[in-house]
Design a protein around this motif. Sequence first.
Motif, PDB file in Angstrom:
ATOM      1  N   ASN A 128       0.823  -1.203   0.000  1.00  0.00           N
ATOM      2  CA  ASN A 128       0.000   0.000   0.000  1.00  0.00           C
ATOM      3  C   ASN A 128       0.860   1.257   0.000  1.00  0.00           C
ATOM      4  OD1 ASN A 128      -2.380  -1.420   0.050  1.00  0.00           O
ATOM      5  ND2 ASN A 128      -2.972  -0.838   2.129  1.00  0.00           N
ATOM      6  N   SER A 153      -0.473  -0.455  -4.635  1.00  0.00           N
ATOM      7  CA  SER A 153      -1.891  -0.082  -4.603  1.00  0.00           C
ATOM      8  C   SER A 153      -2.202   1.122  -5.498  1.00  0.00           C
ATOM      9  CB  SER A 153      -2.325   0.202  -3.164  1.00  0.00           C
ATOM     10  OG  SER A 153      -1.596   1.279  -2.612  1.00  0.00           O
ATOM     11  N   ASN A 159      -6.533  -0.124  -2.160  1.00  0.00           N
ATOM     12  CA  ASN A 159      -5.561  -0.546  -1.160  1.00  0.00           C
ATOM     13  C   ASN A 159      -5.952  -1.889  -0.557  1.00  0.00           C
ATOM     14  OD1 ASN A 159      -4.274   1.987  -1.385  1.00  0.00           O
ATOM     15  ND2 ASN A 159      -5.607   2.887   0.164  1.00  0.00           N
TER      16      ASN A 159
END
Length: 229
Positions: A128, A153, A159
């Motif tokens: 992420n 992400s 995410n």
Amino acid sequence: MIKHIFFDLDHTIWDFDRNAQETLLELYEAYELKALGLHSAQDFIDRYTENNHQLWAKYHLGEITKETLRTERFRNTFLELGVSPELVPQQFEDDYVRISPTKTHLFAGAEKVLTYLQKKYQLHIISNGFKETTLTKMEVSGLNPYFTQVIISEDVGVNKPNKAIFEHALAKAAAEKQESIMIGDSLEADIRGAQAFGLSAIFFNPLNVEKPADVTWQISNLEELLNHF
């Protein structure tokens, strides 16, 4: 039969807190923060770490944007420590984002474990983290040769723990759920996200926080993976 291992990067392989602390100590001196009334570098680092973790938790869940996270984490820290708004250093965030990803501290045993696992499995990253900093961390820390796919992400548009990022990662890796496993430090993003998608997961828990009942497999040191794979 596991064939693919998906790792989180920050707080799992790349030692985010140690690298952040080293960067912040440098910036504390460079910006002469003591002159702003911040007499303890460690107090500054501790308050930032708390704010940053809280904001990242919101970012994982899509509650705030990248821009909000980057705008607020240091500004909130300075204000909470009593710095007047007009004295908050405006370039502090930019310098942190420039310097921190160039730090190369990994968790103990990371290279040994990755070298061992790479011989038997295809390894991948699902992060992420922000794209530009993630790519820098991978490059300067010498991690790229270990991983077949690096899923970020920002590229996917969602995410972790969103199921879509795990679906995308498996598709990129040409992997099936039953032959894949996720390893990460975030209960919400990595572990419960993977489990909700139907993917096995290992909780990396170096701080030895209490393990929730719904988490079946945890490790406190990366080298424990050598006993399982």
